[in-house]
Design an enzyme around this catalytic site. Structure first.
Site, PDB file in Angstrom:
ATOM      1  CD  GLU A  43      -2.635   1.246   2.772  1.00  0.00           C
ATOM      2  OE1 GLU A  43      -3.625   1.976   2.533  1.00  0.00           O
ATOM      3  OE2 GLU A  43      -2.068   0.724   3.592  1.00  0.00           O
ATOM      4  CE  LYS A  97      -7.075   1.145   4.379  1.00  0.00           C
ATOM      5  NZ  LYS A  97      -5.597   1.778   4.725  1.00  0.00           N
ATOM      6  CB  CYS A 108      -3.680  -1.569   5.474  1.00  0.00           C
ATOM      7  SG  CYS A 108      -2.442  -1.095   6.732  1.00  0.00           S
TER       8      CYS A 108
END
Length: 531
Positions: A101, A201, A234
């Site tokens: 990321e 995300k 993440c």
């Protein structure tokens, strides 16, 4: 760009930096790589995977407004390194590679300052497009073109993270005032350079430059070499949507996981949560973290339910490529493949669970088949802050014993033996409640941890070195089935539990024969419905 570290094999989290860091950043110390090929026992069907922990070339002033040309000049420096890694991986027969990321553009941007770094994103799979072979089809897609060409050049599937933009109309109630959405996006390319899909995300971590997508993307892509892969980013790993929802598809055996994760000990170092996720859900996890040691950001790995290869390095400022052979059908660790059930410590554990009156007395004295009466004087209960949560703890003082500590509805138990008692303080802690710092989510935790010093107030501090060896059962009456087994020993080393699973409505972790001193053994339960 390889680190020069000794190699071996083992048989989230997100904390703020003045809340400026724009990826998911959960502060760790030390420098270690553990590497050798991962081979699943009894499974010849394998593929070759790679993850790259990238040392970011970042903008000197991410808050400054810049031009698209300047933004591309910076991003191309990172992309050129990616390309070198793809070519190295190709020589080793890699079939899929994952990049971290924020690895192309960096972080700490505002919504306006990141704009020149964003590529336009059409809507795959609605739009079938090969950016490398059709570069003029859409404007502002130079990064996508570069990545697509890399996938072709390397002849491999490629997963990377970039910032994307999508215009929206004022009639859209969610459309931002500037008339565009900005997303933190993972892209997936096939080995022929086709853009297969993209994931935006959903669980952002203090990322002012990006929007939360209007709905959760559930992205599963198919590969000819290993079947179905899920993808998320993440901080997503700690939430039900999309991480857990993806795994409802029984055919999803693999997950690709770009991250920009700041380590937070003792419970949420990057490699800790990565390994725990693979174990908890019986999947392979290909985890690529950013490499920014000054921010405590490191820790990548290729994790299976049984084994891990990982890289953790806070000393060197170079990237690191991990390559491993991975089973197409991962085999999990359960209660059934333990050593003989009548091992004395396991027999004692089962009797304690069953509430045998001869085995448990006042919850602190253990008799079990004439065993010595341990811990006749109950140790003091105390409180300390761990990971910003108020844990209830008891010290682990003796050479052997049985301890119990409770908070709210959760009781945590420890049955242990130590070959020698080291000059260190260990404690058994429990927390059952809503975590509210740097994210809001409900956790139930049972944790055996080494404290930072000899005072009770040091329990919960971040440490990476320990000498204390234990043989133990750790268990609790969890009210969730989503439990991450966290296991970390001295020098940021991962250990594999001997046994995990449910027994008599309690979830337990069992281990003997630690290879180095215990830093953390914890069962980290998530109650998603109580977030």
């Amino acid at each position: 760009l390889h680190s020069r570290f000794t190699v071996s094999i083992m048989s989230g989290a997100c904390s703020p930096l003045a809340l400026l860091l724009c990826g998911c950043y959960a502060v760790a110390l030390g420098a270690h790589t553990r590497e050798r090929g991962v081979v699943e026992d009894g499974d010849e069907e394998q593929y070759v995977a790679a993850v790259y922990e990238h040392h970011l070339i970042s903008s000197p002033n991410p808050l400054a407004l810049t031009s698209r040309k300047q933004a591309l000049e910076l991003m191309n420096q990172n992309l050129d390194i990616y390309e070198q890694q793809v070519m190295t991986a190709a020589q080793k027969g890699v079939q899929i590679i994952v990049f971290p990321e924020d690895g192309i553009h960096g972080f700490n941007f505002t919504r306006a300052s990141i704009y020149p770094f964003l590529d336009f994103m059409p809507s795959p799979p609605l739009v079938r497009w090969n950016p490398c072979l059709e570069p003029h089809r859409f404007n502002d897609t130079e990064v996508l073109q570069h990545l697509s060409c890399m996938a072709i050049q390397g002849g491999m599937f490629l997963v990377a993270n970039l910032g994307t933009k999508q215009p929206c109309h004022s009639s859209d109630p969610g459309c931002p005032r500037d008339g565009r959405y900005q997303f933190n996006t993972n892209v997936v390319f096939s080995s022929n350079g086709t853009l297969l899909d993209h994931y935006r995300k959903y669980n952002l971590y203090f990322e002012a430059a990006f929007d939360t997508p209007p709905q959760v993307d559930h992205i599963i892509f198919d590969t000819p070499f290993a079947g179905k892969f899920g993808v998320f980013t993440c901080f997503d790993i700690l939430f039900f949507r999309p991480a857990i929802e993806l795994l409802r598809d029984p055919e999803v055996k693999h997950v690709v996981f770009p991250a920009a994760w700041m380590n937070q000990l003792p419970l949420l170092a990057a490699i800790q949560i990565q390994s725990a996720f693979a174990r908890a859900f019986g999947v392979n996890l290909l985890a690529a973290n950013i490499h920014q040691p000054s921010l405590g950001m490191t820790g990548s790995g290729i994790h299976t339910p049984l084994k891990s290869i990982w890289h953790h390095d806070t000393e060197n400022f170079t990237g690191h490529l991990i390559i491993a052979r991975v089973a197409k059908n991962p085999q999990g660790l359960g209660t059934e493949n333990a050593t003989e059930e009548m091992d004395p410590s396991h027999s004692r554990f089962l009797k304690l669970l069953a509430g045998d009156p001869y085995c448990e007395k006042d919850s602190q004295e253990v008799h079990c088949d004439g065993a010595p009466r341990w811990n006749m004087n109950a140790p003091p209960v105390f409180h300390a802050e761990m990971m910003y949560d108020n844990f209830t703890l008891v010290p682990v003082w003796d050479k052997e014993g049985y301890l119990r500590v409770c908070a709210n509805g959760l009781c945590c138990h420890l049955l242990y033996q130590r070959p020698t008692v080291s000059e260190e303080l260990y404690a058994l802690g429990v927390f059952d409640g809503l975590h509210t710092v740097h994210g809001t989510y409900y956790v139930q935790v049972c944790a055996l941890v080494k404290c930072g010093g000899l005072g009770f107030e040091t329990c919960g501090q971040e440490i990476t070195e320990a000498t204390g060896l234990f043989e133990f059962h750790l268990w609790g009456n969890f009210s969730t089935s989503y439990i991450f087994p966290l296991f970390l020993t001295s020098g940021m080393t991962l250990e594999a539990p001997d046994q995990l699973g449910w027994e008599n409505d309690h979830y337990f972790l069992r281990k003997s024969g630690l290879s180095s001193g215990l830093v953390t053994a914890a069962l980290y339960g998530r109650l998603y419905e109580r977030d």
